[in-house]
Design a protein around this motif. Structure first.
Motif: not given
Lengths: 633, 295, 99
Positions: A357-374
């Motif tokens: 995620m380009n070294d982003e650490v703020d969880m509010r800018k994540y979301g729904g990552l289970r599909k991309y990083m199984p």
């Protein structure tokens, strides 16, 4: 076999020396050298472990005397190692998890041009930590203790071009120094009291010493442990230490550094057993920290800082258990080991997420990552289940035992400590579920970073995922493996001793376990209500007073600023004023007096030969007068 | 104290008289050396003191040194001093006013202290026995000295020779000026003068239009002002120029006055004076021409 | 008369010479005062020679004269060259060592 103990420390130390002194020609291969040496250490540890298993419980401890370090009459300090079951546990944890983090770092730091140096520091960290747990006396332990402090400073500040990283490194170092002072005072007190600081003679002569002295030593040791293990009141460095690269965070939180405080208290168990007041303070510190860390962890939006709060909280459990005496030592270490697995896994998972995620650490800018990083999702999820104490996973066993032991302390203290531990379990479930939901579930909330690049989440390379998988396996199975048949307790018993705790009347083991599970479910449900059912706002809501305070680490920095920094500043200003006016006044006054005198004396040197001749002539007069006087006398 | 020692301890009355008379002059000469304003006078006072000292040497039985004192000191050294004085200037701005603050008082204090202490020391010393030089001079003073110089002090004597040679070389080196460029020829000097444009014609000679034909009197320029260029630079530096311009102008005025008296005319302004002689000259010329024509 | 009086005279002359060195500014006069001091020494030496009844004092006085002659040569040469460069014979003008 004894000679292998030295090699255990020597291998990573050699790696550090070679990598740090080797220069650029090692840039391309250095990381594999560092990783290889870490694994060498791990393999040596396994060999020693196998050897140890072949002996009876009481005969397992090995001693290796390297050389006499300070041979002074009345002050004998040896460089000697002691490998018993406690040290063995730590050795395996440090080298095992450490090696996995080395492998992970190969991938994680691939694009960093200073990777060789990073591996040098990692090896130094391992060597210092191994020295710490293998030392057979407090003085050598202190060397390792300082080495860990140095290595953590170097690694937290590894990206020293970032001012925040440099500041965080300094903060960690300085706060640790406070703890180090405690350790050095404790060592001095020990020397005065016992005349030695080797573990065995100290522990054997505890019975003949007054309780007051032991309490003082215990409190000083606790201060040291607070510094290294980030316990209240010396906890403030841990959150900022997240400025270091993520593998460093994993190493600090799982395998090294913060575990040193727990090790120190368990290792000095005999002292604490004989000083109940100190022990009580230890349990209070542990209970306060476990709640403190949990509350902080609930409010943080930064994934690494949320995990840092979680670490603080879990170490609080360990310290609490260590403060309970023989009924808790083994559980403290057991939780330490299981925590080593799942916390390392969680941090490596967080690093993997950031990597994608380009070294982003703020969880509010994540979301729904289970599909991309199984893979990351599954390993992180297993670690998550382990830490919240999902029945059957390792956190369940180790944490439940600590909560039981806390209740078993008996009386009001037992109820308070047990209640705090239960509350901590609920909070743990809450904040970890929050992390999980915000990161892997819900809608995509990705944003372009400062350079305008949209993140393209992807699974991390093999070097990163394999360590995560291994750690996830540990997170799942370690607890059950250790707890069934009380294997771990029996393993450690010859060193730390063990007593079965007795729950107070009206409580039984199934009741406590049930309460723990109920708390966990409550925490998960609360988090799901807040973050799973509703979409997560991209901007953090204002929140209650407690939330805002928790976002600011429960005002720890503000407290330090007001209570320590400000008075220090005033004191410094006062001293500077004194220095300027008084000390400099005297010095400058003397200088000015001589300067003025010289300026006047200089006029005598007017360059006229006749003036000089007068001086000579005057001298001749004095000489004649002196001669005459001497003759007259 | 026996008679012989007593004889050695006192001197003859003649010598005592000579001492007291000459000592006064010697001290006076010394004081004069220090206090005379002009260096030449100081030198003369010093010469006098040295001569008196030579007499004292003789009285003390040092016949050779007495003569050497006169020959070397008053003869050679003082002459050298006078030569240098001539080179440097006999009165080179040497006022006796003290410029260094407190120098004179300190010098006086030290001097008096020194003299008093030294004399007290001499008075204190137990100088009870006086041998006299009768025995030592029995073979002649010069013979006795020669025996000592060429036997006991021969090395010191040789070294003195080296010292004198070195001093002679040093004197030459110090006063010698190396010629670093060729002397300019007359032609080059003239060219340089034109190039500079300051003084194109030759320098005026000293004493021109002056009452005295002396080197320290500057020449007068046509308007009557003195030209300091005509006086030697050393004299200029010493401020020893005698300006006679006022006198010369007064003389000129007196001559003109006398001429006017003789012609019976009142002295007229310069412009009228200049016009009339021109007119008379042309009239004379016209008259001569007329005469020529008439013949 | 006691010949010690010669010594008193020598001391007096020496002191006058020394004072002259300190007071006078004309280098040549200063130099003359130095000569005066040397001569006072010579007088004392010759008197000593008479007191002790041997000629060694005179020998020393003789060497003093030789050294004084050499000194005069060099000293006057220095004064002349100094005058050439500074157009002054004042010892106070040679004061470049100050400050």
């Amino acid at each position: 076999m004894e000679s292998l103990i030295g090699l255990l420390v020597a291998a990573p130390l050699l790696g550090a020396a070679v990598l740090l002194c080797g220069g650029r020609r090692l840039d391309r291969t250095g990381h594999w050298l560092g990783t290889g040496l870490a694994f060498t250490s791990f393999v040596l540890g396994l060999v020693l472990f196998a050897d140890m298993l072949g002996k009876d419980g009481e005969e397992r401890a090995l001693h290796s005397h390297l050389f006499t370090w300070i041979p002074v009459e009345g002050f004998q300090a040896d460089a000697a190692f002691q490998l018993d079951q406690l040290s063995m546990t730590f050795v395996l944890l440090i080298t095992g998890v450490g090696s996995l983090i080395h492998v992970y770092s190969v991938g994680y730091m691939e694009h960093d041009e200073r990777r060789r140096r990073f591996f040098g520091y990692l090896n130094l960290f391992l060597a210092a930590m191994l020295l710490l747990v293998l030392a057979d006396n407090f003085l050598l332990l202190y060397v390792g203790w300082e080495g860990v402090g140095l290595a953590s400073y170097l690694l937290i500040g590894f990206w020293q071009h970032k001012p925040s990283a440099a500041t965080a490194a300094k903060k960690a170092f300085i706060v640790n120094r406070v703890g180090d002072v405690g350790l050095s005072i404790a060592i001095m007190l020990m020397f005065v009291t016992f005349g030695t600081f080797a573990f065995e003679p100290v522990m054997n002569s505890v019975g003949e010493t007054g309780e007051g002295k032991l309490t003082a030593i215990g409190l000083m040791l606790l201060l040291a442990a607070c510094g290294k293990s980030a316990q209240v009141p010396l906890q403030s460095w841990l959150g900022d230490a997240m400025e270091g690269p993520t593998p460093v965070s994993a190493l600090i939180h799982a395998a090294t550094m913060v575990t040193a405080g727990v090790y120190l208290i368990v290792r000095s168990g005999a002292i604490f057993d004989a000083a109940p007041d100190a022990q009580l303070v230890v349990t209070i510190v542990g209970a306060v920290t476990l709640l403190f860390g949990a509350i902080v962890g609930c409010a943080k939006d930064d994934i690494k800082k949320a995990l840092a709060g979680s670490t603080m909280s879990q170490i609080g459990y360990m310290i609490l258990a260590a403060g309970l005496g023989p009924i808790g030592y083994a559980f403290a270490i057991m939780h330490l080991v299981t925590h080593g697995f799942f916390k390392a896994g969680l941090f490596l998972g967080a690093g993997s997420v950031m990597h994608g995620m380009n070294d982003e650490v703020d969880m509010r800018k994540y979301g729904g990552l289970r599909k991309y990083m199984p893979v990351t999702f599954v390993t992180f999820g297993l670690g998550y289940l382990a830490i919240i104490g999902f029945p059957g996973l390792s956190g369940f066993f180790s944490k439940d035992l600590i909560i039981e032991a806390a209740f078993a302390k008996g009386g009001t203290q037992g109820w308070i400590l047990g209640g705090a531990a239960l509350l901590g379990a609920a909070l743990t479930a809450y904040y970890m579920t929050r992390v999980m939901l915000m990161t892997f579930f819900g809608e995509k909330r990705w944003e372009a970073d400062a350079k305008g690049d949209m993140p393209h989440p992807h699974e991390s390379p093999k070097t990163m995922t394999i360590p995560m998988i291994v750690l996830a396996i540990g997170s799942v199975g370690a607890g059950a493996f250790f707890d069934i048949g009380e294997r771990f307790v029996h393993w450690l018993e010859p060193v730390t001793g063990f007593e079965h705790g007795h729950l107070p009347d009206g409580l039984s083991v199934p009741m406590v376990t049930g309460a723990t599970v109920a708390c966990m479910v409550l925490g998960v449900a609360a988090a799901w209500l807040q973050y799973g059912r509703r979409p997560v706002p991209a901007a953090a809501p204002r929140g209650s007073l407690l939330t805002r305070a928790a976002r600011r680490d429960l005002l720890q920095d503000d407290f330090n600023h007001v209570a320590l920094v400000k008075p220090g500043e005033y004191l410094t200003r006062g001293l500077v004023y004194l220095d300027h006016k008084l000390v400099d006044g005297i010095v400058n006054g003397t200088a000015a007096a001589f300067g003025g005198l010289s300026a006047r004396m200089r006029r005598v040197q007017n360059g006229y030969a006749r003036s000089y001749a007068v001086s000579m002539f005057g001298g001749a007069v004095v000489l004649i007068a002196a001669t005459l006087l001497m003759r007259a006398v | 104290m026996n008679a012989l020692a007593q004889a050695g301890y006192t001197t003859s009355t003649g010598e005592a008289t000579q001492f007291w008379v000459l000592a006064i002059f010697a001290v006076a000469g010394a004081l004069g050396t220090v206090m005379m304003k002009k260096a030449v006078h100081s030198a003369l006072c010093l010469a006098g003191t040295m001569v008196i000292l030579a007499v004292f040497y003789l009285a003390n039985g040092a016949y050779f040194l007495g003569v050497v004192q006169i020959v070397v000191y008053t003869g050679a050294v003082m002459m050298l001093f006078l030569f240098v004085l001539m080179l440097v200037g006999i009165s080179a701005a040497d006022s006796l006013k003290e410029t260094i603050k407190g120098q004179r008082w300190l010098a006086m204090l030290c001097g008096i202290g020194f003299g008093v202490l030294l004399m007290a020391g001499i008075g204190n010393a137990s100088l009870s026995s006086f041998e006299g030089l009768e025995d030592a001079n029995s073979g002649g003073n010069v013979h006795g000295l020669a025996a000592l110089i060429f036997r006991d002090y021969v090395f010191a004597f040789e070294l003195t020779g080296a010292l004198l040679i070195t001093a002679a070389v040093a004197g030459m080196v110090l006063t010698h000026r190396e010629k670093t460029e060729a002397t300019p020829t007359q032609r080059e000097q003239a060219a340089q003068r034109v190039r500079d444009g300051v003084q194109v014609p030759p320098m005026p000679a000293p004493g021109v239009y002056a009452r005295h034909n002396a080197v320290d009197i500057p020449a007068l320029l046509p308007d009557g002002t003195p030209s300091e260029l005509t006086v030697n630079r050393t004299l200029r530096d010493r401020g020893q120029i005698r300006d006679v311009s006022a006198q010369a102008l007064a003389d000129l005025a007196a001559i003109e006055q006398r001429t006017a008296d003789y012609q019976g005319k009142a002295l007229e302004p310069d412009t009228g004076d200049d016009a009339e002689p021109n007119g008379s000259v042309s009239a004379n010329a016209g008259g001569k021409a007329g005469k020529g024509e008439g013949e | 008369m006691n010949p010690v009086n010669y010594l008193y005279l020598a001391a007096l002359l020496f002191t006058i010479g020394a004072a002259g060195v300190l007071i006078r500014r004309n280098a040549i006069v200063v130099f003359m005062c130095i000569e005066l001091m040397l001569n006072a020494c010579n007088l004392a030496l010759i008197t000593f020679s008479r007191m002790h009844g041997n000629l060694d004092g005179q020998i020393v006085a003789f060497f003093t004269m030789v050294v004084a002659a050499a000194e005069v040569v060099v000293g006057l040469a220095i004064i002349v060259s100094f005058y050439r460069s500074r157009h002054s014979a004042s010892v106070d003008d040679a004061a470049l060592m100050k400050l």
